[in-house]
Design an enzyme around this catalytic site. Structure first.
Site, PDB file in Angstrom:
ATOM      1  N   ARG A  17       0.833  -1.212   0.000  1.00 31.43           N
ATOM      2  CA  ARG A  17       0.000   0.000   0.000  1.00 31.43           C
ATOM      3  C   ARG A  17       0.863   1.256   0.000  1.00 31.43           C
ATOM      4  NH1 ARG A  17      -4.007  -0.769   4.799  1.00 31.43           N
ATOM      5  NH2 ARG A  17      -4.613   1.332   4.197  1.00 31.43           N
ATOM      6  N   GLN A  43     -10.556   9.419   7.712  1.00 30.30           N
ATOM      7  CA  GLN A  43     -10.316   8.018   8.087  1.00 30.30           C
ATOM      8  C   GLN A  43      -9.130   7.493   7.282  1.00 30.30           C
ATOM      9  OE1 GLN A  43     -14.298   5.711   8.399  1.00 30.30           O
ATOM     10  NE2 GLN A  43     -14.667   7.402   6.989  1.00 30.30           N
ATOM     11  N   ASN A  44      -8.716   8.263   6.296  1.00 33.25           N
ATOM     12  CA  ASN A  44      -7.651   7.811   5.402  1.00 33.25           C
ATOM     13  C   ASN A  44      -6.305   7.899   6.107  1.00 33.25           C
ATOM     14  OD1 ASN A  44      -9.684   7.578   3.540  1.00 33.25           O
ATOM     15  ND2 ASN A  44      -9.252   9.541   2.543  1.00 33.25           N
ATOM     16  N   HIS A  85      -7.502   7.311  11.974  1.00 33.88           N
ATOM     17  CA  HIS A  85      -6.970   5.944  11.931  1.00 33.88           C
ATOM     18  C   HIS A  85      -5.468   5.899  11.753  1.00 33.88           C
ATOM     19  CE1 HIS A  85     -11.251   4.643  10.529  1.00 33.88           C
ATOM     20  NE2 HIS A  85     -11.188   4.863  11.849  1.00 33.88           N
ATOM     21  N   CYS A  93       6.989   1.656  17.425  1.00 33.09           N
ATOM     22  CA  CYS A  93       7.629   0.496  18.048  1.00 33.09           C
ATOM     23  C   CYS A  93       6.671  -0.138  19.047  1.00 33.09           C
ATOM     24  CB  CYS A  93       8.909   0.931  18.763  1.00 33.09           C
ATOM     25  SG  CYS A  93       9.640  -0.409  19.739  1.00 33.09           S
ATOM     26  N   CYS A 105       8.747   0.342  22.733  1.00 32.31           N
ATOM     27  CA  CYS A 105       8.971   1.652  23.397  1.00 32.31           C
ATOM     28  C   CYS A 105       8.024   2.727  22.875  1.00 32.31           C
ATOM     29  CB  CYS A 105      10.427   2.102  23.180  1.00 32.31           C
ATOM     30  SG  CYS A 105      10.748   2.615  21.488  1.00 32.31           S
ATOM     31  N   CYS A 135      13.189  -1.779  15.972  1.00 32.13           N
ATOM     32  CA  CYS A 135      13.492  -0.465  16.570  1.00 32.13           C
ATOM     33  C   CYS A 135      14.885  -0.556  17.194  1.00 32.13           C
ATOM     34  CB  CYS A 135      12.436  -0.192  17.656  1.00 32.13           C
ATOM     35  SG  CYS A 135      12.775   1.238  18.668  1.00 32.13           S
ATOM     36  N   GLY A 183     -17.043  10.185   0.405  1.00 31.22           N
ATOM     37  CA  GLY A 183     -16.278   9.002   0.001  1.00 31.22           C
ATOM     38  C   GLY A 183     -16.065   8.001   1.108  1.00 31.22           C
ATOM     39  N   GLU A 227     -22.173   5.986  -4.642  1.00 34.71           N
ATOM     40  CA  GLU A 227     -23.360   5.124  -4.445  1.00 34.71           C
ATOM     41  C   GLU A 227     -23.954   5.391  -3.070  1.00 34.71           C
ATOM     42  OE1 GLU A 227     -21.410   1.350  -4.927  1.00 34.71           O
ATOM     43  OE2 GLU A 227     -20.876   1.242  -2.808  1.00 34.71           O
TER      44      GLU A 227
HETATM   45  C1  BV8 Z   1     -12.809   0.364  18.091  1.00 35.32           C
HETATM   46  C2  BV8 Z   1      -6.742   0.503   9.554  1.00 35.32           C
HETATM   47  C3  BV8 Z   1     -13.049  -0.697  20.129  1.00 35.32           C
HETATM   48  C4  BV8 Z   1      -5.673   1.190   8.924  1.00 35.32           C
HETATM   49  C5  BV8 Z   1      -9.075   0.749   9.702  1.00 35.32           C
HETATM   50  C6  BV8 Z   1     -17.579  -6.407  15.376  1.00 35.32           C
HETATM   51  C7  BV8 Z   1     -16.356  -7.042  15.556  1.00 35.32           C
HETATM   52  C8  BV8 Z   1     -15.172  -6.324  15.764  1.00 35.32           C
HETATM   53  C9  BV8 Z   1     -15.196  -4.928  15.827  1.00 35.32           C
HETATM   54  C10 BV8 Z   1     -16.421  -4.304  15.653  1.00 35.32           C
HETATM   55  C11 BV8 Z   1     -17.588  -5.016  15.432  1.00 35.32           C
HETATM   56  N1  BV8 Z   1     -18.597  -4.116  15.280  1.00 35.32           N
HETATM   57  C12 BV8 Z   1     -18.109  -2.862  15.401  1.00 35.32           C
HETATM   58  C13 BV8 Z   1     -16.794  -2.972  15.650  1.00 35.32           C
HETATM   59  C14 BV8 Z   1     -15.891  -1.871  15.867  1.00 35.32           C
HETATM   60  C15 BV8 Z   1     -15.025  -1.723  14.609  1.00 35.32           C
HETATM   61  C16 BV8 Z   1     -15.909  -1.512  13.401  1.00 35.32           C
HETATM   62  O1  BV8 Z   1     -16.479  -0.465  13.247  1.00 35.32           O
HETATM   63  N2  BV8 Z   1     -16.015  -2.558  12.534  1.00 35.32           N
HETATM   64  C17 BV8 Z   1     -16.848  -2.430  11.355  1.00 35.32           C
HETATM   65  C18 BV8 Z   1     -16.195  -3.175  10.179  1.00 35.32           C
HETATM   66  C19 BV8 Z   1     -18.228  -3.006  11.693  1.00 35.32           C
HETATM   67  N3  BV8 Z   1     -14.230  -0.546  14.851  1.00 35.32           N
HETATM   68  C20 BV8 Z   1     -13.044  -0.684  15.448  1.00 35.32           C
HETATM   69  O2  BV8 Z   1     -12.547  -1.748  15.756  1.00 35.32           O
HETATM   70  C21 BV8 Z   1     -12.360   0.627  15.788  1.00 35.32           C
HETATM   71  N4  BV8 Z   1     -11.925   0.549  17.136  1.00 35.32           N
HETATM   72  O3  BV8 Z   1     -14.004   0.394  17.945  1.00 35.32           O
HETATM   73  O4  BV8 Z   1     -12.223   0.081  19.272  1.00 35.32           O
HETATM   74  C22 BV8 Z   1     -12.596  -0.380  21.471  1.00 35.32           C
HETATM   75  C23 BV8 Z   1     -13.363   0.483  22.247  1.00 35.32           C
HETATM   76  C24 BV8 Z   1     -12.949   0.737  23.514  1.00 35.32           C
HETATM   77  C25 BV8 Z   1     -11.765   0.163  24.004  1.00 35.32           C
HETATM   78  C26 BV8 Z   1     -10.999  -0.676  23.186  1.00 35.32           C
HETATM   79  C27 BV8 Z   1     -11.405  -0.950  21.916  1.00 35.32           C
HETATM   80  C28 BV8 Z   1     -11.129   0.806  14.917  1.00 35.32           C
HETATM   81  C29 BV8 Z   1     -11.575   1.144  13.525  1.00 35.32           C
HETATM   82  C30 BV8 Z   1     -10.350   1.444  12.666  1.00 35.32           C
HETATM   83  C31 BV8 Z   1     -10.028   0.227  11.863  1.00 35.32           C
HETATM   84  N5  BV8 Z   1      -8.935   0.540  10.980  1.00 35.32           N
HETATM   85  N6  BV8 Z   1      -8.021   0.889   8.954  1.00 35.32           N
HETATM   86  C32 BV8 Z   1      -5.549   0.672   7.539  1.00 35.32           C
HETATM   87  O5  BV8 Z   1      -5.099  -0.473   7.361  1.00 35.32           O
HETATM   88  O6  BV8 Z   1      -5.941   1.441   6.668  1.00 35.32           O
HETATM   89  S1  BV8 Z   1     -10.632   0.847   9.008  1.00 35.32           S
HETATM   90  C33 BV8 Z   1     -10.608   1.084   7.319  1.00 35.32           C
HETATM   91  O7  BV8 Z   1     -11.980   1.368   6.999  1.00 35.32           O
HETATM   92  C34 BV8 Z   1      -9.852   2.310   6.827  1.00 35.32           C
HETATM   93  O8  BV8 Z   1      -9.230   3.046   7.859  1.00 35.32           O
HETATM   94  C35 BV8 Z   1     -10.942   3.183   6.216  1.00 35.32           C
HETATM   95  O9  BV8 Z   1     -10.649   4.491   6.383  1.00 35.32           O
HETATM   96  C36 BV8 Z   1     -12.097   2.765   7.005  1.00 35.32           C
HETATM   97  C37 BV8 Z   1     -13.438   3.170   6.497  1.00 35.32           C
HETATM   98  O10 BV8 Z   1     -13.562   2.711   5.161  1.00 35.32           O
HETATM   99  P1  BV8 Z   1     -13.927   3.829   4.058  1.00 35.32           P
HETATM  100  O11 BV8 Z   1     -12.939   4.934   4.166  1.00 35.32           O
HETATM  101  O12 BV8 Z   1     -15.357   4.188   4.192  1.00 35.32           O
HETATM  102  O13 BV8 Z   1     -13.628   3.058   2.738  1.00 35.32           O
HETATM  103  P2  BV8 Z   1     -14.580   1.970   2.027  1.00 35.32           P
HETATM  104  O14 BV8 Z   1     -13.755   1.246   1.024  1.00 35.32           O
HETATM  105  O15 BV8 Z   1     -15.331   1.211   3.072  1.00 35.32           O
HETATM  106  O16 BV8 Z   1     -15.667   2.858   1.270  1.00 35.32           O
HETATM  107  C38 BV8 Z   1     -15.259   3.706   0.215  1.00 35.32           C
HETATM  108  C39 BV8 Z   1     -16.476   4.558  -0.115  1.00 35.32           C
HETATM  109  O17 BV8 Z   1     -16.102   5.472  -1.118  1.00 35.32           O
HETATM  110  C40 BV8 Z   1     -17.618   3.723  -0.680  1.00 35.32           C
HETATM  111  O18 BV8 Z   1     -18.835   4.171  -0.094  1.00 35.32           O
HETATM  112  C41 BV8 Z   1     -17.598   4.051  -2.169  1.00 35.32           C
HETATM  113  O19 BV8 Z   1     -18.897   4.048  -2.736  1.00 35.32           O
HETATM  114  C42 BV8 Z   1     -17.049   5.447  -2.156  1.00 35.32           C
HETATM  115  N7  BV8 Z   1     -16.322   5.847  -3.371  1.00 35.32           N
HETATM  116  C43 BV8 Z   1     -15.520   5.096  -4.155  1.00 35.32           C
HETATM  117  N8  BV8 Z   1     -14.987   5.875  -5.125  1.00 35.32           N
HETATM  118  C44 BV8 Z   1     -15.451   7.133  -4.923  1.00 35.32           C
HETATM  119  C45 BV8 Z   1     -16.298   7.125  -3.803  1.00 35.32           C
HETATM  120  N9  BV8 Z   1     -16.907   8.226  -3.352  1.00 35.32           N
HETATM  121  C46 BV8 Z   1     -16.682   9.381  -4.014  1.00 35.32           C
HETATM  122  N10 BV8 Z   1     -15.881   9.464  -5.096  1.00 35.32           N
HETATM  123  C47 BV8 Z   1     -15.246   8.368  -5.573  1.00 35.32           C
HETATM  124  N11 BV8 Z   1     -14.444   8.478  -6.654  1.00 35.32           N
HETATM  125 ZN    ZN Z   2      11.523   0.780  20.432  1.00 32.22          ZN
END
Ligand code: BV8
Ligand code: ZN
Length: 247
Positions: free
Chosen positions: A69, A100-101, A118, A126, A129, A147, A186, A214
């Site tokens: 990536r 979120q990006n 995110h 690390c 540390c 590290c 997006g 969409e």
């Molecule tokens: C938290 C990492 C808890 C970095 C990402 C069940 C099981 C386990 C967990 C959960 C669960 N239910 C809920 C959860 C919580 C979970 C969650 O929400 N899961 C979802 C899947 C249900 N969330 C978490 O775990 C978060 N942490 O809740 O902690 C906690 C609480 C207290 C104490 C301790 C712990 C952490 C969430 C962060 C996860 N990390 N990324 C990386 O590798 O990148 S998430 C990942 O999805 C990316 O960061 C991204 O930013 C994010 C969101 O996706 P989108 O940006 O929306 O992208 P996507 O592809 O989905 O959609 C693109 C959109 O663009 C589409 O709609 C498309 O139509 C549109 N599009 C496309 N082209 C265009 C366009 N629009 C306009 N123009 C275009 N040209």
């Molecule tokens: Zn370290």
């Protein structure tokens, strides 16, 4: 005509604008989204990669995915959608950009203040540390980067099950609560707590505009759904805001 008129009126009357962006904003730069058909997660599942357990079980695989990536991100440029948001921040009285990006493209387009919910794929952290470093200094050649303290390095992003950075969360919710105009651009509005921001903005009295190619889970509660690529719609919306403000 009523529809566009009210959009002009909303833009004219807005005093505090907050924007939440997702992978769709970077899609036009050539960065694959997560959940689209060509998405990053079409091959791998998020559960297999973007979580700490997966990393501890197979750090080389996860590092390979992030290196892949990073190489894509190194080759792309911000698109007109990123530039429109950077210009809007300069000209608006009160403007907050929440993303979120993790690709750093908003910063490369000139956005001054970016609330990164995110983390940032271009930074490492690390495990032992907590020291953070730029990915430039570290290259993955099949072996997990270490590290100087001997700990293992990970990409400095938020994985599933991990809490978001405290400061980013506070700033993002404050920006959502104080906005009178909130743009969700997006994003599939699936991942929480990020996806709750547009809802918080709306329940705090903001007008909610969604820009997406969409419908999403958010579309039903959006005041305006502008269907199309963000790289085209954001510059048009920004220009419309500029003209109606001068009035
Ligand atoms: C938290 C990492 C808890 C970095 C990402 C069940 C099981 C386990 C967990 C959960 C669960 N239910 C809920 C959860 C919580 C979970 C969650 O929400 N899961 C979802 C899947 C249900 N969330 C978490 O775990 C978060 N942490 O809740 O902690 C906690 C609480 C207290 C104490 C301790 C712990 C952490 C969430 C962060 C996860 N990390 N990324 C990386 O590798 O990148 S998430 C990942 O999805 C990316 O960061 C991204 O930013 C994010 C969101 O996706 P989108 O940006 O929306 O992208 P996507 O592809 O989905 O959609 C693109 C959109 O663009 C589409 O709609 C498309 O139509 C549109 N599009 C496309 N082209 C265009 C366009 N629009 C306009 N123009 C275009 N040209
Ligand atoms: Zn370290």
């Amino acid at each position: 005509m009523h529809h566009t008129e009210s959009l002009c009126a909303l833009l004219r009357d807005s005093r505090s604008i907050s924007v939440l962006t997702g992978a769709g904003v970077s899609a036009e730069s050539g960065v694959p989204t997560f959940r689209g058909k060509e998405g990053l997660w079409s091959k791998f599942k998020p559960e297999e990669l973007a979580n700490l357990q997966a990393f501890m079980a197979n750090p080389e695989l996860v590092w390979e995915w992030y290196e892949y990536r990073r190489r894509i991100i190194d080759q792309v440029q911000p698109n007109p959608g990123h530039y429109a948001l950077a210009q809007w921040e300069k000209e608006a009285g009160s403007f907050h950009l929440i993303t979120q990006n993790v690709d750093g493209l908003h910063q490369r387009a000139g956005s001054g203040k970016v609330i990164e919910l995110h983390g940032n794929i271009l930074h490492n952290r690390c495990l032992r540390c907590g020291n953070t470093s730029q990915s430039r200094e570290v290259h993955f050649e099949g072996k997990v980067p270490g590290c100087s303290c001997g700990g293992m390095l990970r990409p400095d992003v938020v994985w599933f099950g991990e809490t978001l950075p405290e400061k980013a969360i506070e700033e993002a919710f404050a920006a959502a609560e104080t906005a009178d105009l909130f743009l969700s651009v997006g994003t599939s509005a699936i991942v929480y707590p990020a996806a709750s921001l547009p809802q918080v903005a709306k329940s705090s009295g903001a007008v909610l505009i969604e820009i997406n190619v969409e419908h999403t889970a958010l579309t039903p509660i959006a005041d305006h759904f502008l269907q199309g690529p963000s790289g085209e719609i954001l510059p048009v919306l920004f220009e419309k805001w500029r003209t109606v403000r001068i009035g």
